[in-house]
Scaffold this motif. Structure first.
Motif, PDB file in Angstrom:
ATOM      1  N   VAL A 114       0.869  -1.174   0.000  1.00 37.14           N
ATOM      2  CA  VAL A 114       0.000   0.000   0.000  1.00 37.14           C
ATOM      3  C   VAL A 114       0.905   1.223   0.000  1.00 37.14           C
ATOM      4  CG1 VAL A 114      -1.742   1.319   1.259  1.00 37.14           C
ATOM      5  CG2 VAL A 114      -1.866  -1.184   1.201  1.00 37.14           C
ATOM      6  N   LEU A 115       0.761   2.049  -1.021  1.00 36.26           N
ATOM      7  CA  LEU A 115       1.632   3.217  -1.199  1.00 36.26           C
ATOM      8  C   LEU A 115       0.857   4.492  -0.919  1.00 36.26           C
ATOM      9  CD1 LEU A 115       4.297   4.553  -2.179  1.00 36.26           C
ATOM     10  CD2 LEU A 115       3.378   4.398  -4.519  1.00 36.26           C
ATOM     11  N   THR A 116       1.425   5.365  -0.091  1.00 34.47           N
ATOM     12  CA  THR A 116       0.777   6.634   0.227  1.00 34.47           C
ATOM     13  C   THR A 116       1.827   7.731   0.317  1.00 34.47           C
ATOM     14  OG1 THR A 116      -0.807   7.716   1.721  1.00 34.47           O
ATOM     15  CG2 THR A 116       0.889   6.325   2.739  1.00 34.47           C
ATOM     16  N   ALA A 117       1.373   8.937   0.664  1.00 34.64           N
ATOM     17  CA  ALA A 117       2.271  10.089   0.778  1.00 34.64           C
ATOM     18  C   ALA A 117       2.299  10.553   2.223  1.00 34.64           C
ATOM     19  CB  ALA A 117       1.800  11.221  -0.132  1.00 34.64           C
ATOM     20  N   ALA A 118       3.477  10.886   2.694  1.00 30.07           N
ATOM     21  CA  ALA A 118       3.609  11.424   4.047  1.00 30.07           C
ATOM     22  C   ALA A 118       3.076  12.866   4.038  1.00 30.07           C
ATOM     23  CB  ALA A 118       5.071  11.404   4.471  1.00 30.07           C
ATOM     24  N   THR A 119       2.300  13.265   5.080  1.00 28.39           N
ATOM     25  CA  THR A 119       2.181  12.508   6.318  1.00 28.39           C
ATOM     26  C   THR A 119       0.735  12.062   6.591  1.00 28.39           C
ATOM     27  OG1 THR A 119       1.864  14.570   7.552  1.00 28.39           O
ATOM     28  CG2 THR A 119       4.111  13.696   7.430  1.00 28.39           C
ATOM     29  N   ASP A 120      -0.226  12.830   6.089  1.00 29.87           N
ATOM     30  CA  ASP A 120      -1.617  12.545   6.456  1.00 29.87           C
ATOM     31  C   ASP A 120      -2.128  11.223   5.912  1.00 29.87           C
ATOM     32  OD1 ASP A 120      -1.785  14.826   7.925  1.00 29.87           O
ATOM     33  OD2 ASP A 120      -2.976  15.976   6.485  1.00 29.87           O
ATOM     34  N   GLY A 121      -1.495  10.682   4.873  1.00 32.23           N
ATOM     35  CA  GLY A 121      -1.955   9.421   4.325  1.00 32.23           C
ATOM     36  C   GLY A 121      -1.465   8.201   5.077  1.00 32.23           C
ATOM     37  N   ILE A 122      -0.557   8.397   6.027  1.00 32.16           N
ATOM     38  CA  ILE A 122       0.091   7.255   6.667  1.00 32.16           C
ATOM     39  C   ILE A 122      -0.882   6.419   7.499  1.00 32.16           C
ATOM     40  CG2 ILE A 122       1.818   6.586   8.383  1.00 32.16           C
ATOM     41  CD1 ILE A 122       3.586   8.827   7.349  1.00 32.16           C
ATOM     42  N   THR A 123      -1.757   7.060   8.259  1.00 29.08           N
ATOM     43  CA  THR A 123      -2.672   6.274   9.106  1.00 29.08           C
ATOM     44  C   THR A 123      -3.658   5.464   8.267  1.00 29.08           C
ATOM     45  OG1 THR A 123      -4.005   8.294   9.350  1.00 29.08           O
ATOM     46  CG2 THR A 123      -2.516   7.720  11.155  1.00 29.08           C
ATOM     47  N   LEU A 124      -4.156   6.049   7.174  1.00 28.11           N
ATOM     48  CA  LEU A 124      -5.030   5.291   6.273  1.00 28.11           C
ATOM     49  C   LEU A 124      -4.239   4.179   5.594  1.00 28.11           C
ATOM     50  CD1 LEU A 124      -7.697   4.826   4.776  1.00 28.11           C
ATOM     51  CD2 LEU A 124      -6.945   6.513   3.081  1.00 28.11           C
ATOM     52  N   ALA A 126      -1.725   2.581   6.771  1.00 24.67           N
ATOM     53  CA  ALA A 126      -1.517   1.519   7.755  1.00 24.67           C
ATOM     54  C   ALA A 126      -2.761   0.661   7.913  1.00 24.67           C
ATOM     55  CB  ALA A 126      -1.105   2.119   9.095  1.00 24.67           C
ATOM     56  N   ALA A 127      -3.939   1.300   7.922  1.00 28.67           N
ATOM     57  CA  ALA A 127      -5.195   0.557   8.066  1.00 28.67           C
ATOM     58  C   ALA A 127      -5.433  -0.353   6.862  1.00 28.67           C
ATOM     59  CB  ALA A 127      -6.356   1.527   8.246  1.00 28.67           C
ATOM     60  N   MET A 128      -5.211   0.173   5.660  1.00 31.27           N
ATOM     61  CA  MET A 128      -5.419  -0.621   4.459  1.00 31.27           C
ATOM     62  C   MET A 128      -4.409  -1.768   4.381  1.00 31.27           C
ATOM     63  SD  MET A 128      -8.043   0.791   2.974  1.00 31.27           S
ATOM     64  CE  MET A 128      -8.067   0.328   1.247  1.00 31.27           C
ATOM     65  N   ALA A 129      -3.152  -1.483   4.740  1.00 25.82           N
ATOM     66  CA  ALA A 129      -2.127  -2.519   4.713  1.00 25.82           C
ATOM     67  C   ALA A 129      -2.437  -3.625   5.714  1.00 25.82           C
ATOM     68  CB  ALA A 129      -0.754  -1.909   4.998  1.00 25.82           C
ATOM     69  N   SER A 130      -2.921  -3.243   6.895  1.00 23.07           N
ATOM     70  CA  SER A 130      -3.273  -4.239   7.904  1.00 23.07           C
ATOM     71  C   SER A 130      -4.410  -5.123   7.416  1.00 23.07           C
ATOM     72  CB  SER A 130      -3.668  -3.539   9.208  1.00 23.07           C
ATOM     73  OG  SER A 130      -4.093  -4.467  10.176  1.00 23.07           O
ATOM     74  N   PHE A 132      -5.261  -5.868   4.320  1.00 26.22           N
ATOM     75  CA  PHE A 132      -4.828  -6.733   3.226  1.00 26.22           C
ATOM     76  C   PHE A 132      -3.624  -7.607   3.583  1.00 26.22           C
ATOM     77  CE2 PHE A 132      -6.973  -3.530   0.427  1.00 26.22           C
ATOM     78  CZ  PHE A 132      -7.805  -4.415  -0.239  1.00 26.22           C
ATOM     79  N   ASP A 133      -3.085  -7.437   4.805  1.00 30.50           N
ATOM     80  CA  ASP A 133      -1.865  -8.134   5.205  1.00 30.50           C
ATOM     81  C   ASP A 133      -0.744  -7.829   4.207  1.00 30.50           C
ATOM     82  OD1 ASP A 133      -0.211  -9.705   6.763  1.00 30.50           O
ATOM     83  OD2 ASP A 133      -0.775 -11.574   5.751  1.00 30.50           O
ATOM     84  N   ALA A 134      -0.604  -6.536   3.901  1.00 34.20           N
ATOM     85  CA  ALA A 134       0.382  -6.064   2.931  1.00 34.20           C
ATOM     86  C   ALA A 134       1.397  -5.154   3.621  1.00 34.20           C
ATOM     87  CB  ALA A 134      -0.319  -5.304   1.800  1.00 34.20           C
ATOM     88  N   ARG A 135       2.472  -4.822   2.917  1.00 31.14           N
ATOM     89  CA  ARG A 135       3.413  -3.831   3.414  1.00 31.14           C
ATOM     90  C   ARG A 135       2.867  -2.432   3.133  1.00 31.14           C
ATOM     91  NH1 ARG A 135       6.662  -6.252  -0.207  1.00 31.14           N
ATOM     92  NH2 ARG A 135       7.482  -4.277  -1.009  1.00 31.14           N
ATOM     93  N   VAL A 136       3.312  -1.471   3.924  1.00 33.29           N
ATOM     94  CA  VAL A 136       2.954  -0.080   3.664  1.00 33.29           C
ATOM     95  C   VAL A 136       4.232   0.689   3.349  1.00 33.29           C
ATOM     96  CG1 VAL A 136       3.049   0.575   6.115  1.00 33.29           C
ATOM     97  CG2 VAL A 136       1.726   1.961   4.507  1.00 33.29           C
ATOM     98  N   ALA A 137       4.168   1.549   2.329  1.00 34.76           N
ATOM     99  CA  ALA A 137       5.301   2.391   1.956  1.00 34.76           C
ATOM    100  C   ALA A 137       4.785   3.802   1.763  1.00 34.76           C
ATOM    101  CB  ALA A 137       5.946   1.882   0.672  1.00 34.76           C
ATOM    102  N   TYR A 138       5.580   4.791   2.161  1.00 35.84           N
ATOM    103  CA  TYR A 138       5.130   6.160   1.957  1.00 35.84           C
ATOM    104  C   TYR A 138       6.238   7.019   1.382  1.00 35.84           C
ATOM    105  CZ  TYR A 138       7.115   6.685   6.694  1.00 35.84           C
ATOM    106  OH  TYR A 138       7.925   6.658   7.788  1.00 35.84           O
ATOM    107  N   ALA A 139       5.844   7.779   0.362  1.00 35.31           N
ATOM    108  CA  ALA A 139       6.772   8.694  -0.288  1.00 35.31           C
ATOM    109  C   ALA A 139       6.835   9.992   0.506  1.00 35.31           C
ATOM    110  CB  ALA A 139       6.315   8.971  -1.717  1.00 35.31           C
ATOM    111  N   LYS A 140       8.018  10.613   0.495  1.00 41.23           N
ATOM    112  CA  LYS A 140       8.227  11.850   1.254  1.00 41.23           C
ATOM    113  C   LYS A 140       8.731  12.950   0.328  1.00 41.23           C
ATOM    114  CE  LYS A 140      10.263  11.395   5.246  1.00 41.23           C
ATOM    115  NZ  LYS A 140      11.261  11.021   6.290  1.00 41.23           N
TER     116      LYS A 140
END
Length: 239
Positions: A114-124, A126-130, A132-140
């Protein structure tokens, strides 16, 4: 759907019903869901789980509408049109309910990342990754000191400001399925950069999801780039 997935769906339906019950009587909940009050009482109190079809109806139907309504009540706009969604992005329990509803209503294929952008997207993210049992990555918007190799995506905005996002190269691998999420989509500029990062990695985009869409420009922009499902939990007029 295997046994574990069925059980997860049933538990997600119970979680949605418990959230709805916090501000409603059982009779009101029965009117909202179309389910008998006695059955709802047993579900909410953990005596029995709803059947698969009932669980799916709660998560995909009532759940989405209820969560969208709850989200709308927590979001505020100032006089210049800026959005304050802190009442949502800081509530991890709420976002944990959003994840299965979004996944089931928009039909996202299970991602590896699950790919998102720091910072406000991180909590969502994390929820989506949890879910789907996937990794979460965020671009900065800045490079991390100890990382040597990055995927970089740069864009000059209409205002003349240059926006750049960086993601460590090791965060994504060729052929992986990637779901892009963010708290807010308005112009679609951030989502376009995230999509570009995924494409540079030779990853396969399985969808683009935002909690809030302000207008439809950003949604339309993302749909021009990817054939994967694109959607938001709720949409506000862009005034």
């Amino acid at each position: 759907m295997n046994r574990a997935e069925k059980a997860a769906l049933q538990l997600q339906a119970v979680a949605v019903l418990r959230m709805l019950k916090e501000t409603r009587t059982y009779d009101e909940l029965a009117e909202l869901t179309g389910l008998p009050a006695g059955d709802l009482n047993r579900y909410v109190n953990g005596h029995v789980l709803p059947g698969i079809e009932r669980a799916r109806e709660v998560v995909q139907g009532v759940g989405r509408d209820a969560l969208a309504t709850e989200l709308e009540s927590r979001v505020e706009f100032d006089d210049e049109g800026y959005v304050d969604n802190s009442g949502v992005v800081f509530d991890q329990s709420f976002l944990d309910l959003v994840a299965p509803v979004a996944a089931n209503t928009l039909g996202f294929e299970r991602p590896d990342v699950v790919l998102t952008a720091a910072t406000d997207g991180i909590t969502l993210g994390a929820a989506m990754a949890s879910y789907f049992d996937a990794r979460v990555a965020y671009a900065k918007k800045s490079k991390e000191t100890a990382v040597e190799e990055f995927i970089e995506s740069r864009q000059r905005l209409a205002s003349g400001i240059e926006l750049t996002y960086y993601l460590p190269t090791r965060a994504l691998s060729s052929g992986e399925n990637v779901l892009i999420v963010d708290d807010l989509i308005r112009s679609g500029e951030t989502q376009e950069l995230l999509l570009d990062i995924a494409l540079q990695s030779d990853a396969d985009v399985t969808g683009v999801f935002a909690l809030i869409s302000v207008g439809t420009e950003g949604i339309d922009r993302a749909r021009e780039i990817t054939d994967a499902p694109v959607g938001a939990l709720t949409t506000f007029d862009d005034e």
